[in-house]
Design an enzyme around this catalytic site. Sequence first.
Site, mmCIF file in Angstrom:
data_model
loop_
_atom_site.group_PDB
_atom_site.id
_atom_site.type_symbol
_atom_site.label_atom_id
_atom_site.label_comp_id
_atom_site.label_asym_id
_atom_site.label_seq_id
_atom_site.Cartn_x
_atom_site.Cartn_y
_atom_site.Cartn_z
ATOM 1 C CB VAL A 14 -1.026 -0.349 1.151
ATOM 2 C CG1 VAL A 14 -1.837 1.431 1.403
ATOM 3 C CG2 VAL A 14 -1.622 -1.521 1.218
ATOM 4 N NE ARG A 51 9.315 -0.374 -1.245
ATOM 5 C CZ ARG A 51 10.903 -0.530 -0.514
ATOM 6 N NH1 ARG A 51 12.032 -1.072 -1.527
ATOM 7 N NH2 ARG A 51 10.803 -0.636 0.982
ATOM 8 C CE LYS A 105 -8.507 -2.114 7.192
ATOM 9 N NZ LYS A 105 -8.379 -2.617 6.084
ATOM 10 C CD GLU A 129 -12.847 8.110 3.089
ATOM 11 O OE1 GLU A 129 -13.438 8.631 3.407
ATOM 12 O OE2 GLU A 129 -13.556 6.777 2.969
ATOM 13 C CD GLU A 190 -3.534 -11.660 3.869
ATOM 14 O OE1 GLU A 190 -2.391 -11.958 4.044
ATOM 15 O OE2 GLU A 190 -3.878 -10.284 2.861
ATOM 16 C CE LYS A 205 -12.090 -3.715 5.511
ATOM 17 N NZ LYS A 205 -11.963 -4.580 4.345
HETATM 18 N N1 HSE Z 1 -8.853 -8.365 3.625
HETATM 19 C C1 HSE Z 1 -9.369 -7.553 3.623
HETATM 20 C C2 HSE Z 1 -10.371 -7.889 2.207
HETATM 21 C C3 HSE Z 1 -8.920 -6.245 2.723
HETATM 22 O O1 HSE Z 1 -10.468 -8.685 2.140
HETATM 23 O O2 HSE Z 1 -11.851 -7.611 2.023
HETATM 24 C C4 HSE Z 1 -7.867 -5.385 4.057
HETATM 25 O O3 HSE Z 1 -9.273 -5.066 4.704
#
Ligand code: HSE
Length: 435
Positions: A14, A51, A105, A129, A190, A205
């Site tokens: 990011v 990266r 988050k 944001e 992941e 979220k």
């Molecule tokens: N791992 C999250 C998703 C993105 O799959 O939406 C990062 O919050």
Amino acid sequence: MQLVNLGMIGGGTVGSGVFHAWQKNGGLMAARLGVKLVFRKIAVKAFDEPRPYPIARNLMTTDWQDVVNDPAIHIVIELVGGTGIAKTMVLAALAQGKTVVTANKALLSAHGPELFAAAAKSGANLYYEASVCGGIPIIKSLREGFVANQFSAIYGIVNGTCNYILSRMKAEGAEFADVLADAQKHGYAETPPDLDIDGHDAQHKIGILASLAHGFWADHHAIHTEGIREISKIDMEFAGTLGYTIKLLGIAKQIAGKKPGVQISVYPTLIPNAHVLASVNGVFNACFVRGDIVGDTLFYGRGAGKDATASAVLSDVADAALDLKNGAKLRVPPFVAHANTRRIVPLDEITSQYYVRFSVVDKPGVLAKIAAIFAAAKIGISSVIQPEGHEGESVPLILMIHDAPNAAMRKALAKISRLPAVKAKPVMLRVENFS
Ligand code: HSE
């Protein structure tokens, strides 16, 4: 033109995305804002960490304190993630009166009140944001665009990984484990995938959105959260037959009545195929926001990824830079407590409709016994599907249930599970009709 100096902690996927987006469109931003944004330092794990976009070598440091303690840096962007060292970094920057922009988050969910108190104490601002729905400007919309509204409901597809898996299960008639394994193999999920598929990321979220919308900090421990591990191909198929799609929904809904409050929850939900959220597929996120003045609105876009997240981070940087240019500290406060109620309604008190799948022995009287338990609990059945099977063998029995409180439903299912003809734990999914 006024210069605003940026420091960033995190130079991975990011972070390099933010740097790249700034290289590409920093000039455009300067023209639009009347402020020149200049990167001064970027703290990275290692100079040569992998990266996707290069970062200028002369900007890099491996010591995050070089960023926070540089008196020339006005805005600190935190992209480290997690709730450990990231908290120390954010608090250190806020304590120096620097504006912080974060995409974190998990950190906000775990320590929001402490971070906002620290920001208020030093008169700094904290922008976030990118923490919810990646590139979709949902925080700004709730905080500014919809400032004149009370929010009766927010429904969000806020986890791209879960949405990707559920979309493929539906499209391919595949099982959860197979799609997950394939998604991991191709880097779409992941390893381990728990934070996403057990609903924790979505919980962070929807907790942030609900807090912002309802003006009290939603303790994440009180957010009922279920993930998608238990969703099977057979339920996806029966839901389809009944005209529904299964999505992992974050829900923040005002609950009226004698004990008002806010439902804040995450669970796999059957939504009608005709509803716009049913067509949000793949890694995409969407938020359906219902305001008392504006009515129904919909936001759709990429909820993750280096470029979408960079777009959100730079929009916060732009707001922070305009604050500095105009001497308008806290023009938009990061979080304002304004709640009439601070009650998160326990799930047991929430009324919903349900899809239930039993695995039962196909013999006379089984359906009657199940129906009798529901009837005694004053729970109405709206439809029944039982594919033709062979007498004496196990068959699926699917019931759609009218509105019933979760507590009543839970108790009735516990009773039904004890019937000898019921061969497996019943599958219960809630149905949302958005009324
Ligand atoms: N791992 C999250 C998703 C993105 O799959 O939406 C990062 O919050």
